[in-house]
Every structure is written in C-alpha cells, then in structure tokens.
Enzyme design. Structure first.
Site, PDB file in Angstrom:
ATOM      1  NE  ARG A 199      42.627  26.622  30.950  1.00  0.00           N
ATOM      2  CZ  ARG A 199      42.448  26.135  29.746  1.00  0.00           C
ATOM      3  NH1 ARG A 199      42.567  26.893  28.697  1.00  0.00           N
ATOM      4  NH2 ARG A 199      42.139  24.874  29.576  1.00  0.00           N
ATOM      5  CB  ILE A 200      45.426  33.837  35.240  1.00  0.00           C
ATOM      6  CG1 ILE A 200      43.918  33.618  35.079  1.00  0.00           C
ATOM      7  CG2 ILE A 200      45.764  35.328  35.242  1.00  0.00           C
ATOM      8  CD1 ILE A 200      43.051  34.171  36.184  1.00  0.00           C
ATOM      9  CB  THR A 260      45.087  40.210  38.869  1.00  0.00           C
ATOM     10  OG1 THR A 260      45.995  39.162  38.507  1.00  0.00           O
ATOM     11  CG2 THR A 260      45.617  41.534  38.375  1.00  0.00           C
ATOM     12  NE  ARG A 311      38.194  35.537  44.654  1.00  0.00           N
ATOM     13  CZ  ARG A 311      37.935  35.705  43.357  1.00  0.00           C
ATOM     14  NH1 ARG A 311      38.657  36.557  42.630  1.00  0.00           N
ATOM     15  NH2 ARG A 311      36.963  35.034  42.767  1.00  0.00           N
ATOM     16  CD  GLU A 332      37.597  42.815  46.112  1.00  0.00           C
ATOM     17  OE1 GLU A 332      36.637  42.519  45.384  1.00  0.00           O
ATOM     18  OE2 GLU A 332      38.752  42.400  45.903  1.00  0.00           O
ATOM     19  CG  HIS A 341      37.648  42.093  41.919  1.00  0.00           C
ATOM     20  ND1 HIS A 341      37.479  41.317  43.027  1.00  0.00           N
ATOM     21  CD2 HIS A 341      37.919  41.222  40.907  1.00  0.00           C
ATOM     22  CE1 HIS A 341      37.618  40.039  42.718  1.00  0.00           C
ATOM     23  NE2 HIS A 341      37.888  39.955  41.414  1.00  0.00           N
TER      24      HIS A 341
HETATM   25  C1  DGY Z   1      36.470  35.738  39.114  1.00  0.00           C
HETATM   26  O1  DGY Z   1      35.674  35.423  38.221  1.00  0.00           O
HETATM   27  O2  DGY Z   1      36.797  34.945  39.994  1.00  0.00           O
HETATM   28  C2  DGY Z   1      37.046  37.125  39.080  1.00  0.00           C
HETATM   29  O3  DGY Z   1      37.696  37.444  40.237  1.00  0.00           O
HETATM   30  C3  DGY Z   1      36.010  38.176  38.742  1.00  0.00           C
HETATM   31  O4  DGY Z   1      35.580  38.040  37.472  1.00  0.00           O
END
Ligand code: DGY
Length: 315
Positions: free
Chosen positions: A151-152, A231, A233, A262, A281
């Site tokens: 989706r992203i 964006t 991991r 992190e 993040h």
């Molecule tokens: C997730 O939800 O996996 C994002 O990395 C942080 O909101």
C-alpha cells in the site's frame, strides 16, 4: 503499555484495569518484564522487543499482544501463536501519511531543503539571490524506483504521477496489470531497478530476506547521481555499506526516516554527512493517523477479550 495518544488509553481504561507508563518513553525492559505478569493483554509499540522472555513472563493469562504499529517485526509472533496468543497490528492506516513523508524526503534531499534552511538560521545568507546557491537535482521527470509495492509503495507511485516521474518497481509478486496501470508503474527486475532509478525508495517489510538487502554490492550498482530513500525499516539497509557508498560517492545522497538502531547513536558517522537527510522515524506521525492507530490498537484488545474478531490479526 507506554503512554500513547488518545483515544486508546480512555477506551481501555473504561473497561479494564490498565498498567501504563505515564511517560511517552518506552518502559525499561525490567519494568516490562515485571508489569506483564498475569496480564490479559499487552499493548506495545515497535520500540519494545516482545520476545519469548516477555511472553513467558506474562504467563498463561495473556491472550492478546496488540502493537501500535503496522510493522510487527519486534514481536516473536511464532512464540505467541504457539501459546494461542493473538497478535494484532494497526493495519494500513498509515500508508498515505508515510507516502507523504516519503515525498517530503525526496524533495528535501534533492533540493537541499534542510541545508538551505540551516544556512539561513546560521546567519550565512549574506547576499541575495545567487545563480549557483544550493543547486539541487530535478524530481520532475526523473525515474523513481520502488522496492516493495504494497500500500505504501503504491501510494508513493500515485504521488509520483503529479511529478511526471517514470515509476518502476520491484516486488516479490508482480502486481496485476490493472493495478500497475492505475498507479502508472512498470515492473522490472531488481538489477534494472538499481541501475535505472534516480530516486530509489524502499517500502519492504523487514524479514530474513530483506535484512541488509541494500548492501555494498547493490549500492554499487546504483547511479552515482541517485538518491536512496528509506521509510520502511532501518535494518533493510546495511548502514556501514551506506556510509561507504556516501563517502565514496557511489550514490549522491540518502534520506532516511529509519535506522538499524533507534535512536540513532549520537556518534553515528551518518550525523556528520551533508548528503543526507535524517528524520527520527516519523513516517506515520500525523495527529489523525496516530489517533486512528491508538483507537485500532485498543479496539483490537477489546474485541478479542470480548470473544469477538478484529480484521487486524497478524496471520
Ligand atoms: C509502523 O507502524 O510500523 C511504523 O513504522 C511506525 O508507525
């Protein structure tokens, strides 16, 4: 659980006795291990490692582990399932916000937005307009390569249309033709994607296959004018190789919202590099999305403890 945005805490406190860290920081490991004992449900975030030790400590009452995230790589899902514990996530609510931030990173790194902002704040802007001040690279008309077309990734592809970009993607499974046409993206082999992308953006889940996927050999195959955006991991990129790639100018720069560890170590070599944009993040960090995530994470617990179902089960 740690303090999270509303309405999750209120929804849960109305029905159950809730043990919550009042600070929005992750509770220390020993506090988690102490407080998880005999709980029916655990609401966690991606900063807490929910492994066999935590699950064992909780004991047989634990029925639900609900994470305030879309990713669940911090949970030992296999161990939970073995014990009949449901694991839930927040679904895809963050896709559009994360795609927005991906574009913010693409624009920031290509047009040196952060460097230029700092330049003014550091009172270095002494002459007005200048023909060679902060020259960057075009985004419009360039090739955007996507690793991952969930989706992203698809939401990023749709935004790229507005910039008249040529979008190519690589995914474990090729998308249906109709979907490819709708988002205007062309499937290519990974090697082609590496060689042809001007902007290479990663939208892959973290698993054994994707860990350290962007290693020295792959970074070397990218254009030396290309930018790497992440964006997803941090562990998907081998950071040591990335530092080398940036120093040796195998690629032009990178824009990262996620890191191998992190928070990013204060002595990380990444911090001193100029051809980088670094964010802590914040892909899903909008008021609207975080509030929806909070509601879903709480509701997942309520539904399952009441013997009902939720669509947000980790399968
Ligand atoms: C997730 O939800 O996996 C994002 O990395 C942080 O909101």
């Amino acid at each position: 659980m740690r303090k999270i945005p509303e309405p999750g805490p209120t929804l849960l406190s109305r029905k159950y006795s809730v043990t919550m860290n009042r600070k929005s920081l992750s509770p220390p490991r020993e506090v988690i291990l102490r407080n998880v004992v005999n709980k029916d449900a655990l609401l966690c975030s991606l900063s807490e490692r929910i492994d066999k030790e935590v699950i064992e400590k909780a004991g047989p009452k634990l029925k639900v582990i609900s994470t305030l995230s879309t990713g669940y790589d911090h949970i030992d899902v296999k161990e939970a399932k073995k014990r009949g514990i449901h694991v839930t996530f927040t679904g895809e609510v963050l896709s559009e916000a994360t795609a927005d931030l991906t574009f913010a990173l693409i624009l920031a790194i290509s047009r040196k937005v952060v460097l230029a902002d700092n330049y003014i704040r550091q009172k270095k802007w002494k002459v007005g307009w200048s023909p060679d001040l902060f020259l960057g690279s075009n985004v419009y008309g360039k090739t955007l390569g996507l690793i991952g077309a969930g989706r992203i990734g698809r939401a990023v592809a749709r935004r790229a249309k507005g910039f008249d970009m040529n979008v190519i993607y690589h995914n474990r499974r090729r998308l249906e033709t109709k979907l490819e046409q709708e988002i205007g993206a062309k499937y290519v082999e990974l090697d082609t994607l590496l060689r042809e992308s001007d902007y290479l953006s990663i939208h892959a889940n973290l698993n054994a296959e994707s860990t350290d996927m962007m290693n020295e050999s792959k970074l070397k195959r990218m254009k030396n004018t290309a930018f790497l955006i992440n964006t997803s991991r941090g562990q998907v990129i081998d950071e040591r190789s990335l530092v080398k790639a940036l120093r040796k100018k195998w690629i032009a720069g990178a824009a990262l919202d996620v890191f191998e560890s992190e928070p990013l170590e204060t002595n990380s070599p990444l911090i001193k590099m100029e051809n980088l944009v670094l964010l802590p993040h914040i892909g899903s960090a909008t008021y609207q999305v975080r509030s929806k995530m909070s509601e879903i994470a709480a509701q997942n617990i309520i539904e399952l403890l009441s013997g009902r179902k939720t669509p947000f089960m980790v399968r």
